[in-house]
Design an enzyme around this catalytic site. Structure first.
Site, PDB file in Angstrom:
ATOM      1  N   GLU A  89       0.831  -1.206   0.000  1.00 58.55           N
ATOM      2  CA  GLU A  89       0.000   0.000   0.000  1.00 58.55           C
ATOM      3  C   GLU A  89       0.866   1.256   0.000  1.00 58.55           C
ATOM      4  O   GLU A  89       0.555   2.241  -0.673  1.00 58.55           O
ATOM      5  CB  GLU A  89      -0.933   0.000   1.211  1.00 58.55           C
ATOM      6  N   LYS A  92       2.300   1.625  -3.439  1.00 57.18           N
ATOM      7  CA  LYS A  92       1.251   2.109  -4.349  1.00 57.18           C
ATOM      8  C   LYS A  92       1.087   3.613  -4.210  1.00 57.18           C
ATOM      9  O   LYS A  92       0.934   4.330  -5.206  1.00 57.18           O
ATOM     10  CB  LYS A  92      -0.068   1.391  -4.059  1.00 57.18           C
ATOM     11  N   HIS A 144      -1.874  -6.968  10.163  1.00 56.98           N
ATOM     12  CA  HIS A 144      -2.511  -7.370   8.906  1.00 56.98           C
ATOM     13  C   HIS A 144      -1.693  -8.425   8.186  1.00 56.98           C
ATOM     14  O   HIS A 144      -2.198  -9.466   7.772  1.00 56.98           O
ATOM     15  CB  HIS A 144      -2.713  -6.156   7.998  1.00 56.98           C
ATOM     16  N   GLU A 174      -2.516 -12.193   7.352  1.00 52.34           N
ATOM     17  CA  GLU A 174      -2.121 -12.615   6.001  1.00 52.34           C
ATOM     18  C   GLU A 174      -0.614 -12.761   5.830  1.00 52.34           C
ATOM     19  O   GLU A 174      -0.100 -12.614   4.742  1.00 52.34           O
ATOM     20  CB  GLU A 174      -2.656 -11.608   4.979  1.00 52.34           C
ATOM     21  N   LEU A 202      -3.915   0.542  12.413  1.00 50.06           N
ATOM     22  CA  LEU A 202      -4.299   1.918  12.710  1.00 50.06           C
ATOM     23  C   LEU A 202      -5.742   1.985  13.181  1.00 50.06           C
ATOM     24  O   LEU A 202      -6.076   2.716  14.112  1.00 50.06           O
ATOM     25  CB  LEU A 202      -4.108   2.811  11.478  1.00 50.06           C
ATOM     26  N   HIS A 207     -11.047  -6.523  10.273  1.00 52.21           N
ATOM     27  CA  HIS A 207     -10.193  -7.585  10.817  1.00 52.21           C
ATOM     28  C   HIS A 207     -10.325  -7.657  12.336  1.00 52.21           C
ATOM     29  O   HIS A 207     -10.399  -8.755  12.906  1.00 52.21           O
ATOM     30  CB  HIS A 207      -8.736  -7.344  10.412  1.00 52.21           C
TER      31      HIS A 207
END
Length: 487
Positions: A89, A92, A144, A174, A202, A207
């Protein structure tokens, strides 16, 4: 100068945690930097779409946010990532920012976990903020996880935490460590009867509420099935004041980079091929406010043509650099150039001065650099590929090996006194004296091993693997490599 902070988050579809974490972090940024307008962007297209369809809430992706900032006249943007770590992320986000670096001043604040000090500060902050595990308790943090190599941050975070409290564990949804690996560690600690679960994210979103604290096949459910009493803490990292402060401090570095005074960059653009520009040279040119180009009063401005693809919308300034041997005339020109540069620096502008090859090798720029430096301004040299290295590569030859010394000689000056020095030799800018140089090498038995490249890596390049074959004068950018003069 119009300046903004763009706070970039992955995002969440839960309004309560959005307000308590992402919005709270944005408010902390606004309070810390009152002269900067704070705006929001998310990196998750799925979350952006869901908020639009469900709530009618429009949140920009990074590209859209940058378009708006540019349209609104912002020139300086500090982009603060609220991602936990470097990863897909974050990368990106960087990719979406790249096109705007050509037109705006952009500086990026690091994610939460960047340097070693971040891990230590976050560990201390979490153990102060979350319920402290007692002797029969363990604290398990849910991260995460990612297939990106940056996933190793979770293992480092666990190591930092366990150096402070051995009953703290990190697992990911993951990636690695997994819940299974944490279960294995817990099974070796029979005194542990109670587990506190908290998100290492955050926000406390999907999740945290479903995978961690849900009722069916959640982490809570699985640990309870093992006989543990489980307490879930549904608070995202953004609710911790010390975590928010860490983002504020990271943003401070980005703000400082954009707020600094003017700086002069001497940028080596290489010998001619634009592909030989270094990545740093490209970045500096993109971020510069003013680009200065040496002007010898001739039509050929080689350095400008090499870098032209990175100079769109830049303020270009031609700097007279007379090619004469009258020291007074030359020094006056350099003094005038330094004076002009200092004027831009006093306005807080970033100035890039283009120079062929490398700025430290027979470059006009260094005379100007020294004058600006002596006046107390910040200066930096960005090295470039030298013409003699490019020529050696073009000839598929080494310049020197083993104990062989290398001597660089300005051939347009009195090179005769250096001819007999035992070393491999590079004769630069031979130009009009090229045939005299050829004769001098022949007299010393060095012509056989000599090669020449004219206009190396430029469109009008000429290569002479055997310098002896040259029959007529060549251009200014002619370079001769002579090997075999060592003893």
């Amino acid at each position: 100068m119009k300046q903004a902070i763009l706070a970039v988050s992955f995002g969440t579809t839960y309004p309560d945690t959005l307000e308590q974490t992402i919005a709270a972090t944005e408010r902390a940024l606004a309070q810390a930097y009152p002269g900067w307008e704070v705006r929001r962007a998310f990196t998750s297209g799925m979350i952006i779409k869901k908020l639009r369809l469900r709530d009618g809430l429009e949140i920009d992706c990074v590209d859209e946010a940058m378009q708006r900032l540019e349209a609104d006249g912002f020139t300086h943007v500090a982009v603060q990532s609220t991602h936990v770590m470097h990863g897909e992320e974050y990368e990106k986000m960087l990719a979406q920012l790249e096109p705007y670096r050509l037109r705006m001043q952009i500086s990026v604040g690091m994610p939460l976990l960047h340097a070693e000090a971040d891990y230590a500060e976050v560990a201390d902050a979490l153990l102060e903020w979350l319920p402290a595990p007692q002797e029969n308790e363990a604290l398990v943090l849910m991260g995460h996880g990612t297939p990106h190599f940056a996933n190793s941050a979770y293992a480092q975070m666990e190591h930092m935490l366990q150096a402070r409290c051995s009953r703290v564990f990190v697992a990911t949804v993951e990636g690695y460590p997994t819940l299974e690996s944490v279960k294995g560690q817990l099974s070796r600690l029979p005194e542990i009867r109670r587990v506190i679960l908290a998100p290492f994210m955050l926000v406390a979103g999907d999740h945290a509420r479903n995978d961690m604290a849900g009722e069916e096949d959640s982490w809570k459910d699985q640990l309870e099935a093992m006989g543990y009493e489980v307490q879930c803490v549904l608070q995202g990292l953004g609710q911790c004041p010390r975590i928010r402060q860490r983002f504020v401090e990271h943003c401070g570095h980005a703000v400082a980079a954009l707020s600094r005074g003017g700086k002069l960059w001497g940028v080596g653009v290489g010998p001619g091929d634009p592909e030989l520009l270094t990545m740093k040279a490209v970045r500096v040119l993109r971020e510069a406010d003013v680009v200065m180009v040496p002007d010898t009063c001739k039509s050929d401005r080689t350095a400008l043509s090499i870098a032209k693809d990175y100079l769109a919308d830049k303020e270009l300034v031609l700097v007279p650099t007379p090619m004469v041997r009258d020291k007074a005339v030359v020094d006056a020109a350099y003094e005038a150039a330094a004076e002009r540069i200092c004027g831009f620096l006093d306005q807080g502008k970033q100035v890039a001065f283009l120079t062929l090859g490398d700025p430290t090798v027979y470059s006009t720029y260094m005379y100007i650099h020294e004058k600006v430096l002596r006046r107390g301004y910040e200066v930096e040299v960005v090295p470039g590929v030298t013409s003699f290295c490019a020529a050696a590569a073009r000839l598929n030859r080494s310049l020197c090996q083993g104990k062989e010394p290398l001597l660089i000689i300005p051939a347009s000056h009195d090179s005769q006194v250096l001819m007999d020095v035992p070393a491999n030799k590079v004769f630069m800018k031979a130009g009009k004296s090229i045939l005299e140089l050829q004769k001098a090498l022949e007299e010393r038995g060095l012509l056989e091993g000599a090669a020449m490249v004219e206009n190396c890596s430029m469109a009008n390049e000429h290569v002479y693997p055997h310098f002896a074959e040259l029959k007529e004068p060549s251009g200014y950018f002619s370079l001769v490599i002579s090997k075999g003069g060592t003893q």
